[in-house]
Design a protein around this motif. Structure first.
Motif, mmCIF file in Angstrom:
data_model
loop_
_atom_site.group_PDB
_atom_site.id
_atom_site.type_symbol
_atom_site.label_atom_id
_atom_site.label_comp_id
_atom_site.label_asym_id
_atom_site.label_seq_id
_atom_site.Cartn_x
_atom_site.Cartn_y
_atom_site.Cartn_z
ATOM 1 N N TYR A 35 0.844 -1.189 0.000
ATOM 2 C CA TYR A 35 0.000 0.000 0.000
ATOM 3 C C TYR A 35 0.884 1.247 0.000
ATOM 4 C CZ TYR A 35 -4.324 -2.522 1.185
ATOM 5 O OH TYR A 35 -5.426 -3.337 1.161
ATOM 6 N N GLN A 37 0.641 5.319 1.255
ATOM 7 C CA GLN A 37 -0.090 6.332 2.009
ATOM 8 C C GLN A 37 0.610 7.664 1.794
ATOM 9 O OE1 GLN A 37 -0.193 5.821 6.280
ATOM 10 N NE2 GLN A 37 -2.018 7.085 6.503
ATOM 11 N N GLN A 41 -3.176 11.415 3.601
ATOM 12 C CA GLN A 41 -4.197 10.712 2.841
ATOM 13 C C GLN A 41 -4.381 9.286 3.338
ATOM 14 O OE1 GLN A 41 -4.185 11.158 -1.379
ATOM 15 N NE2 GLN A 41 -3.194 13.163 -1.329
ATOM 16 N N SER A 42 -5.342 8.630 2.726
ATOM 17 C CA SER A 42 -5.650 7.260 3.100
ATOM 18 C C SER A 42 -4.718 6.286 2.382
ATOM 19 C CB SER A 42 -7.102 6.953 2.748
ATOM 20 O OG SER A 42 -7.461 5.675 3.216
ATOM 21 N N LEU A 43 -4.984 5.019 2.560
ATOM 22 C CA LEU A 43 -4.158 3.984 1.957
ATOM 23 C C LEU A 43 -4.683 3.629 0.571
ATOM 24 C CD1 LEU A 43 -3.803 3.608 5.129
ATOM 25 C CD2 LEU A 43 -3.064 1.312 4.551
ATOM 26 N N THR A 48 -0.847 -6.651 -5.379
ATOM 27 C CA THR A 48 -0.941 -7.873 -4.597
ATOM 28 C C THR A 48 0.134 -8.830 -5.090
ATOM 29 O OG1 THR A 48 -3.311 -7.558 -4.387
ATOM 30 C CG2 THR A 48 -2.460 -9.757 -3.933
ATOM 31 N N THR A 56 -0.022 -8.544 -9.124
ATOM 32 C CA THR A 56 -1.192 -7.940 -9.761
ATOM 33 C C THR A 56 -1.266 -6.485 -9.343
ATOM 34 O OG1 THR A 56 -2.372 -10.049 -9.692
ATOM 35 C CG2 THR A 56 -3.680 -8.049 -10.032
ATOM 36 N N GLU A 58 -2.774 -2.550 -9.311
ATOM 37 C CA GLU A 58 -4.023 -1.786 -9.349
ATOM 38 C C GLU A 58 -3.918 -0.692 -10.411
ATOM 39 O OE1 GLU A 58 -6.810 -2.637 -7.378
ATOM 40 O OE2 GLU A 58 -5.466 -4.368 -7.210
ATOM 41 N N ILE A 90 4.462 7.070 2.634
ATOM 42 C CA ILE A 90 4.722 5.896 3.456
ATOM 43 C C ILE A 90 4.288 4.681 2.646
ATOM 44 C CG2 ILE A 90 4.211 4.676 5.598
ATOM 45 C CD1 ILE A 90 3.451 7.388 6.811
ATOM 46 N N LEU A 92 3.547 0.688 2.811
ATOM 47 C CA LEU A 92 3.196 -0.292 3.835
ATOM 48 C C LEU A 92 3.033 -1.674 3.217
ATOM 49 C CD1 LEU A 92 0.635 2.136 5.254
ATOM 50 C CD2 LEU A 92 2.246 1.044 6.786
ATOM 51 N N ARG A 96 -2.741 -10.925 5.053
ATOM 52 C CA ARG A 96 -4.104 -11.126 5.510
ATOM 53 C C ARG A 96 -4.195 -12.361 6.390
ATOM 54 N NH1 ARG A 96 -8.982 -12.377 1.351
ATOM 55 N NH2 ARG A 96 -7.978 -14.405 1.346
ATOM 56 N N GLY A 101 -9.810 -12.369 7.191
ATOM 57 C CA GLY A 101 -9.533 -11.284 6.279
ATOM 58 C C GLY A 101 -9.009 -9.990 6.817
ATOM 59 N N LEU A 103 -6.300 -7.390 7.769
ATOM 60 C CA LEU A 103 -4.926 -7.201 7.357
ATOM 61 C C LEU A 103 -4.056 -6.860 8.555
ATOM 62 C CD1 LEU A 103 -5.300 -5.028 4.133
ATOM 63 C CD2 LEU A 103 -4.992 -7.497 4.293
ATOM 64 N N PHE A 105 -0.253 -5.105 9.283
ATOM 65 C CA PHE A 105 0.642 -4.198 8.596
ATOM 66 C C PHE A 105 2.006 -4.151 9.251
ATOM 67 C CE2 PHE A 105 -1.998 -1.954 5.554
ATOM 68 C CZ PHE A 105 -3.266 -2.259 5.981
ATOM 69 N N TYR B 36 -9.132 0.358 11.968
ATOM 70 C CA TYR B 36 -7.702 0.374 12.243
ATOM 71 C C TYR B 36 -7.346 1.715 12.878
ATOM 72 C CZ TYR B 36 -7.092 -3.691 9.210
ATOM 73 O OH TYR B 36 -7.152 -4.939 8.655
ATOM 74 N N PHE B 90 -8.971 4.604 10.751
ATOM 75 C CA PHE B 90 -9.437 4.232 9.417
ATOM 76 C C PHE B 90 -10.497 3.143 9.510
ATOM 77 C CE2 PHE B 90 -6.616 6.522 6.700
ATOM 78 C CZ PHE B 90 -5.406 6.614 7.365
ATOM 79 N N ARG B 94 -14.545 -4.970 3.053
ATOM 80 C CA ARG B 94 -14.382 -5.958 1.984
ATOM 81 C C ARG B 94 -15.750 -6.431 1.568
ATOM 82 N NH1 ARG B 94 -11.749 -10.951 4.035
ATOM 83 N NH2 ARG B 94 -12.232 -11.768 1.980
ATOM 84 N N GLY B 107 -11.339 4.069 4.200
ATOM 85 C CA GLY B 107 -11.845 5.422 4.226
ATOM 86 C C GLY B 107 -10.701 6.411 4.276
#
Lengths: 114, 116
Positions: A35, A37, A41-43, A48, A56, A58, A90, A92, A96, A101, A103, A105, B36, B90, B94, B107
């Motif tokens: 990820y 960041q 801002q968000s992640l 993957t 894979t 994004e 950042i 990260l 999982r 499911g 995550l 970090f 999180y 955050f 899923r 978010g």
């Protein structure tokens, strides 16, 4: 829960150079995620990484800019190539929990590109 | 497609007062929902999750969250906030019925400041 170690924890880099971030997990995992960041801002998921196959990516992320290796079930690297100040973020690493499911970090690698 | 909205950029509360951090989600199927927390210069720490079952889930550090399917919300709560709860929070989702069900959408984050 998996324990994830990342290094470097932070670095200051010059424009045009490349930096490889390492991620080590204390157990064997199928999927690892990278990820980004950006400041304030968000992640955002970059890619993957599954062992034994190509990563894979994004939308908006390409292999030439962010090559990823996944040589075994506990380790992955992300390279940020030909860096520019816009790559200051950042980064990260995560994996999982297989069953449900969430995550986990690493502490992140804070890159500053001058 | 799946998405998460955290409508408040910042939440400020006094120590000892209740803390609520809001989250709404959008998925086409059934959601797995997560909270999180990120302390300064640290990675993300998992707080709690909703998978199935009771709508009220309890997590780490005295936090809890309530899943509300009709309102598509998953607000994080703590009855009595501490100064040490000051951090970036955050919400994530899923869609377990998606072909890409391994992906988590986050978010924008809510900065919580608890004043002494």
């Amino acid at each position: 829960s998996a324990v994830i170690s990342q290094k470097p924890s932070r670095d200051i880099c010059q424009r045009g150079t490349s930096l490889t971030i390492q991620c080590q997990v204390d157990s064997q995992v199928t999927m690892m995620f990278w990820y980004r960041q950006q400041p304030g801002q968000s992640l955002t998921l970059i890619a993957t990484a599954n062992q034994g196959s190509e990563a894979t990516y994004e939308s908006g992320f390409v292999i030439d800019k962010f090559p990823i290796s996944r040589p075994n079930l506990t380790f992955s690297t992300l390279t940020v190539s030909n860096m520019s100040p816009e790559d200051s973020s950042i980064y990260l690493c995560s994996t999982r929990d297989r069953r449900e499911g969430e995550l986990f970090f690493g502490e992140g690698s804070r890159l500053t590109v001058l | 497609a799946q998405s998460v909205a955290q409508p408040e950029d910042q939440v400020n509360v006094a120590e000892g007062n209740p803390l609520t951090v809001k989250c709404t989600y959008s998925v086409s199927g059934n959601p797995y929902l997560f909270w999180y927390v990120q302390y300064p210069n640290r990675g993300l720490q998992f707080l709690l999750k909703y998978i199935t079952g009771d709508n009220l889930v309890k997590g780490s550090y005295g936090f809890e969250a309530e899943f509300n399917k009709s309102q598509t919300s998953f607000h994080l709560k703590k009855p009595s906030a501490l100064v040490s709860d000051s951090a970036l929070y955050f919400c994530a989702v899923r869609d377990i019925e998606s072909s890409n069900d391994y992906k988590l959408s986050f978010g924008a984050g809510t900065t919580v400041t608890v004043r002494a």
